[in-house]
Design a protein around this motif. Sequence first.
Motif, mmCIF file in Angstrom:
data_model
loop_
_atom_site.group_PDB
_atom_site.id
_atom_site.type_symbol
_atom_site.label_atom_id
_atom_site.label_comp_id
_atom_site.label_asym_id
_atom_site.label_seq_id
_atom_site.Cartn_x
_atom_site.Cartn_y
_atom_site.Cartn_z
ATOM 1 N N TRP A 97 0.599 -1.212 -0.030
ATOM 2 C CA TRP A 97 -0.060 0.190 -0.096
ATOM 3 C C TRP A 97 0.911 1.308 -0.132
ATOM 4 O O TRP A 97 0.193 2.245 -0.383
ATOM 5 C CB TRP A 97 -0.909 0.077 1.304
ATOM 6 N N HIS A 98 2.197 1.357 0.596
ATOM 7 C CA HIS A 98 2.975 2.446 0.646
ATOM 8 C C HIS A 98 3.265 2.767 -0.966
ATOM 9 O O HIS A 98 3.315 3.835 -1.434
ATOM 10 C CB HIS A 98 4.355 1.741 1.132
ATOM 11 N N ASP A 99 3.708 1.840 -1.866
ATOM 12 C CA ASP A 99 3.581 2.026 -3.223
ATOM 13 C C ASP A 99 2.419 2.767 -3.925
ATOM 14 O O ASP A 99 2.684 3.738 -4.488
ATOM 15 C CB ASP A 99 4.046 0.732 -3.960
ATOM 16 N N ARG A 100 1.330 2.183 -3.724
ATOM 17 C CA ARG A 100 0.142 2.892 -4.113
ATOM 18 C C ARG A 100 -0.099 4.299 -3.552
ATOM 19 O O ARG A 100 -0.415 5.183 -4.348
ATOM 20 C CB ARG A 100 -1.118 1.913 -3.757
ATOM 21 N N PHE A 202 6.711 17.393 2.499
ATOM 22 C CA PHE A 202 7.563 16.211 2.358
ATOM 23 C C PHE A 202 7.955 15.761 3.657
ATOM 24 O O PHE A 202 8.263 14.942 3.930
ATOM 25 C CB PHE A 202 8.794 16.187 1.215
ATOM 26 N N PHE A 203 8.487 16.890 4.374
ATOM 27 C CA PHE A 203 9.070 16.888 5.624
ATOM 28 C C PHE A 203 8.009 16.135 6.691
ATOM 29 O O PHE A 203 8.594 15.170 7.412
ATOM 30 C CB PHE A 203 9.468 18.065 6.355
ATOM 31 N N LEU A 204 7.059 16.500 6.867
ATOM 32 C CA LEU A 204 5.855 15.888 7.640
ATOM 33 C C LEU A 204 5.610 14.611 7.328
ATOM 34 O O LEU A 204 5.448 13.611 8.260
ATOM 35 C CB LEU A 204 4.445 16.843 7.614
ATOM 36 N N THR A 205 5.602 14.122 6.004
ATOM 37 C CA THR A 205 5.534 12.989 5.591
ATOM 38 C C THR A 205 6.575 11.910 5.935
ATOM 39 O O THR A 205 6.370 10.663 6.227
ATOM 40 C CB THR A 205 5.245 12.730 4.063
ATOM 41 N N TYR A 206 7.763 12.414 5.901
ATOM 42 C CA TYR A 206 9.053 11.919 6.259
ATOM 43 C C TYR A 206 9.162 11.430 7.656
ATOM 44 O O TYR A 206 9.611 10.285 7.981
ATOM 45 C CB TYR A 206 10.297 12.354 5.773
ATOM 46 N N LEU A 207 8.430 12.213 8.388
ATOM 47 C CA LEU A 207 8.388 11.948 9.912
ATOM 48 C C LEU A 207 7.496 10.683 10.067
ATOM 49 O O LEU A 207 7.746 9.940 10.931
ATOM 50 C CB LEU A 207 7.990 13.120 10.664
ATOM 51 N N LEU A 208 6.591 10.708 9.437
ATOM 52 C CA LEU A 208 5.448 9.496 9.501
ATOM 53 C C LEU A 208 5.947 8.362 8.902
ATOM 54 O O LEU A 208 5.781 7.077 9.356
ATOM 55 C CB LEU A 208 3.930 10.033 8.950
ATOM 56 N N SER A 209 6.430 8.432 7.537
ATOM 57 C CA SER A 209 6.750 7.167 6.865
ATOM 58 C C SER A 209 7.823 7.499 5.851
ATOM 59 O O SER A 209 7.307 7.932 4.680
ATOM 60 C CB SER A 209 5.427 6.587 5.968
ATOM 61 N N PRO A 210 9.035 7.523 6.224
ATOM 62 C CA PRO A 210 10.004 7.427 5.133
ATOM 63 C C PRO A 210 10.177 6.587 3.999
ATOM 64 O O PRO A 210 10.515 6.929 2.799
ATOM 65 C CB PRO A 210 11.220 7.210 6.153
ATOM 66 N N ARG A 211 9.517 5.425 4.267
ATOM 67 C CA ARG A 211 9.360 4.303 3.155
ATOM 68 C C ARG A 211 8.308 4.823 1.932
ATOM 69 O O ARG A 211 8.926 4.859 0.746
ATOM 70 C CB ARG A 211 8.628 3.002 3.664
ATOM 71 N N ILE A 212 7.195 5.774 2.240
ATOM 72 C CA ILE A 212 6.539 6.034 1.384
ATOM 73 C C ILE A 212 6.984 7.463 0.614
ATOM 74 O O ILE A 212 7.232 7.443 -0.747
ATOM 75 C CB ILE A 212 5.112 6.926 2.159
ATOM 76 N N CYS A 213 8.137 8.015 1.355
ATOM 77 C CA CYS A 213 8.649 9.288 0.647
ATOM 78 C C CYS A 213 9.843 8.690 -0.270
ATOM 79 O O CYS A 213 9.846 9.440 -1.429
ATOM 80 C CB CYS A 213 9.430 10.019 2.046
#
Length: 312
Positions: A97-100, A202-213
């Motif tokens: 789901w990370h990829d999607r 991007f910064f906020l998302t990276y804190l939550l999920s580096p894999r998605i970023c």
Amino acid sequence: MKSTRLLFRIHYLSSPTTKYFYQLNSIQSRCLLHTSLSLMSKDMTKMNLIEEHPHVKTMSKAIIQHKQSDDYMMNHEIYSEKELNDIKITHKKFESWHDRVAYGAVRTLQIQHSHKTMTEQQWLRRFIFLESIAGVPGMVGGMSRHMKSLRTMRRDYGWIHMLLSEAENERMHLLTFLELRQPGWFFRGMVLFGQGVFFNAFFLTYLLSPRICHRFVGFLEEEAVITYTRCIEDLDAGKLPAWLTLPAPKIAKNYWKLSENAMMRDILLAVRADEATHREVNHKLADVGPDAPNPFLIQAKQAGDPSALQEH
């Protein structure tokens, strides 16, 4: 009255104390000169040494001259002709789901490739805007992992340096294209707005999920490879006549170690190869997850590469 006494005492400092302050200033100036040396031209270096820094006259000429103009740059790939021409358009299949989510974010940005013929100026406008945004993820990722390493007091195992190197590489793409076109105030305003929104998101998302970023960046670089491939195809088809005889700027020749007779096409090939490298790197980082050691560092050490990074 107290301030007058203080000035009097400073003025009449003993000779050893005065000498100490002079030496301290000398050390600071010499350190500043050393860190800035590779940024200066040879003529400017000589002028500064003689006129502004007389205390470094005794430095060995070898120390001054051995620095090249790109010594301050981070490590980056230098490609062979075969590597430049073997770049293919690829797309990673969804595995989680990370990829999607990551691919959905790329599509939300509406990064579409128009099939209509674009002029040289239109291509440059597109490149400059994309590269001004593309330099954000590596810096955000490196900064986030650096701060995490400080907070947790744990090693990073090779990610920080690689991500910062990626950010610098994208910035060099931008600086190269800026040699060919200087955008106006409206375009710069759009870049400022886009960068501000993207950086924080991007910064906020990276804190939550580096894999998605990292998966997001991998998909983004897939689109970048498509963009530069189509531009090269237009150039080869004669649709960009002004670039057929356009020499590569000096900054590009120095950065990618291009030949003196390098042309615009050589720049496009090098930039496309960089984007393909970022594509594979970020997809791999998303695969291994943020808690794993840098997989490329491990491969380099296993292969016995003496230039492998020694990240602590």
